[in-house]
Scaffold this active site. Structure first.
Site, PDB file in Angstrom:
ATOM      1  N   ARG A  61     -37.856 -11.765   2.833  1.00 55.65           N
ATOM      2  CA  ARG A  61     -36.677 -12.456   3.329  1.00 55.65           C
ATOM      3  C   ARG A  61     -36.257 -13.643   2.466  1.00 55.65           C
ATOM      4  NH1 ARG A  61     -38.663  -9.732   7.185  1.00 55.65           N
ATOM      5  NH2 ARG A  61     -40.581 -10.451   6.256  1.00 55.65           N
ATOM      6  N   THR A  62     -37.204 -14.547   2.183  1.00 53.12           N
ATOM      7  CA  THR A  62     -36.819 -15.792   1.522  1.00 53.12           C
ATOM      8  C   THR A  62     -36.242 -15.506   0.140  1.00 53.12           C
ATOM      9  OG1 THR A  62     -38.572 -16.883   2.752  1.00 53.12           O
ATOM     10  CG2 THR A  62     -37.614 -18.109   0.925  1.00 53.12           C
ATOM     11  N   LYS A  90     -51.397 -16.178 -17.929  1.00 58.88           N
ATOM     12  CA  LYS A  90     -52.030 -16.518 -19.217  1.00 58.88           C
ATOM     13  C   LYS A  90     -52.594 -17.927 -19.199  1.00 58.88           C
ATOM     14  CE  LYS A  90     -48.535 -13.922 -21.838  1.00 58.88           C
ATOM     15  NZ  LYS A  90     -47.372 -14.122 -22.737  1.00 58.88           N
ATOM     16  N   ARG A 111     -41.791 -20.692  -4.596  1.00 60.68           N
ATOM     17  CA  ARG A 111     -42.828 -20.449  -3.575  1.00 60.68           C
ATOM     18  C   ARG A 111     -44.172 -20.407  -4.290  1.00 60.68           C
ATOM     19  NH1 ARG A 111     -42.755 -15.998   1.129  1.00 60.68           N
ATOM     20  NH2 ARG A 111     -41.474 -17.660   2.006  1.00 60.68           N
ATOM     21  N   HIS A 139     -42.020 -25.468   4.748  1.00 59.34           N
ATOM     22  CA  HIS A 139     -41.074 -24.375   4.458  1.00 59.34           C
ATOM     23  C   HIS A 139     -39.710 -24.822   5.007  1.00 59.34           C
ATOM     24  CE1 HIS A 139     -39.490 -20.522   3.617  1.00 59.34           C
ATOM     25  NE2 HIS A 139     -40.379 -19.748   4.192  1.00 59.34           N
TER      26      HIS A 139
HETATM   27  C1  NCD Z   1     -43.121 -17.069   6.346  1.00 55.00           C
HETATM   28  C2  NCD Z   1     -43.830 -17.746   5.200  1.00 55.00           C
HETATM   29  O1  NCD Z   1     -43.815 -17.263   4.060  1.00 55.00           O
HETATM   30  O2  NCD Z   1     -44.366 -18.822   5.464  1.00 55.00           O
HETATM   31  N1  NCD Z   1     -42.274 -16.045   5.935  1.00 55.00           N
HETATM   32  C3  NCD Z   1     -40.950 -16.357   5.735  1.00 55.00           C
HETATM   33  O3  NCD Z   1     -40.614 -17.057   4.820  1.00 55.00           O
HETATM   34  N2  NCD Z   1     -40.063 -15.902   6.646  1.00 55.00           N
HETATM   35  C4  NCD Z   1     -43.986 -16.654   7.452  1.00 55.00           C
HETATM   36  C5  NCD Z   1     -45.223 -15.853   7.164  1.00 55.00           C
HETATM   37  O4  NCD Z   1     -45.475 -15.428   6.031  1.00 55.00           O
HETATM   38  O5  NCD Z   1     -45.949 -15.604   8.126  1.00 55.00           O
END
Ligand code: NCD
Length: 313
Positions: A61-62, A90, A111, A139
């Site tokens: 999703r993100t 590397k 991320r 997040h």
């Molecule tokens: C979440 C995350 O990556 O923290 N996912 C997201 O971005 N919707 C939740 C998760 O991974 O459980």
């Protein structure tokens, strides 16, 4: 819905860097983005701009919603979806990766498994950095879309009683969300098996800020007076070892029976991905909002991209 607040952030690292007014400002902008997010209207306000998606951890999703948001605004994206295909494999430091990629793009989405990675990246980046999740830390863009969903569904954020359930120990979405809801003075109940309860530092911060909360183990009991139930999966990848994870695996589940005593207008949210903590039978109830919630990621991320680039609709 005009707001007097201005948005003058260089980066989006933590929801703690936002005030309630600034959050409201972003949510209002997201509302304006809806027709474009849904493909009913189009724009090219970010034409010629490039977003770098740097994903050192899995994402559906993100990452894809940042990509879709950038493209809906007429921009382009570059990036990688796994550290295995980047030079970190590397031995390159995050600082070097950021220094270089921020010279290739106009905005950087990161991320990373390490808490604090986005803050560090913001120091080395010559362009705005958006934290798309740093370990068990924060997040913030997820939190903004969570707040947007609550406001859209319930008309307001503060007057609700919100149950936050699941892996509260390692879940970054719930850490960010709790911080945000505490700014609104929203009533919160933390529902988890004791080993997965909210970290003490976060509870201490709530207490220091005069915020009351409840703790509960049983979702079925807690649900009775909730307006919103926010469920999360167990963050298996953050456990020190598999044995620790197996001790707690399958320890909670939301199904029709759990919801027997729920209020008629309860909504159930989940940042997704779901594993087995919400049974698919719940999808067909009037409570389920997690797929709408995921769709709300597009207008929110469009709003953030346009604000950070200083280009408004
Ligand atoms: C979440 C995350 O990556 O923290 N996912 C997201 O971005 N919707 C939740 C998760 O991974 O459980």
């Amino acid at each position: 819905m005009k707001s007097k607040v201005e948005f003058n952030k260089n980066h989006v690292v933590s929801i703690r860097d936002f005030s309630v007014d600034e959050i409201g400002y972003v949510l209002d902008k997201a509302e304006l983005m809806e027709p474009i997010a849904q493909g009913r209207e189009s724009t090219d306000i970010l034409r010629g701009k490039i977003l770098a998606n740097l994903f050192f951890e899995p994402s559906t999703r993100t990452m894809l919603s940042f990509e879709a948001a950038m493209k809906r605004l007429g921009g382009n994206t570059i990036g990688f979806a796994s550290p295995d295909v980047s030079s970190s494999k590397k031995g390159e430091t995050l600082a070097d990766t950021i220094t270089v990629t921020s010279s290739y793009a106009d905005i950087v989405v990161l991320r990373h498994p390490q808490e604090g990675a986005a803050r560090l990246a913001s120091k080395f980046s010559s362009k705005p950095v958006l934290n798309a999740g740093d370990g068990a830390g924060q997040h913030p863009t997820q939190t903004l879309l969570d707040l947007y969903t609550i406001r859209k569904e319930k008309g307001e954020i503060s007057g609700n009683k919100i149950g936050i359930a699941g892996d509260l120990k390692y879940g970054r979405t719930v850490h960010s969300l709790t911080t945000a809801l505490s700014m609104y003075g929203t009533e919160m109940t933390f529902i988890a098996p004791p080993p997965l309860q909210m970290p003490k530092e976060i509870l201490r911060r709530l207490t220091d800020g005069g915020i009351e909360y409840e703790q509960q183990e049983d979702i079925g009991k807690a649900v009775e007076d909730l307006d919103v139930l926010y469920v999360t999966r167990i963050q298996r990848e953050r456990f020190p070892n598999e044995e620790e994870y197996l001790k707690i695996a399958d320890s909670y589940n939301v199904n029709l029976e759990t919801l027997e005593n729920a209020m008629d207008d309860l909504i159930i949210m989940h940042p997704l991905p779901r594993v087995d903590e919400i049974s698919p039978e719940v999808d067909d109830t009037p409570f389920a909002r997690y797929f709408e919630q995921a769709a709300n990621g597009i207008p929110i991320r469009m709003a953030l991209l346009s604000l950070l680039m200083g280009v408004e609709l």
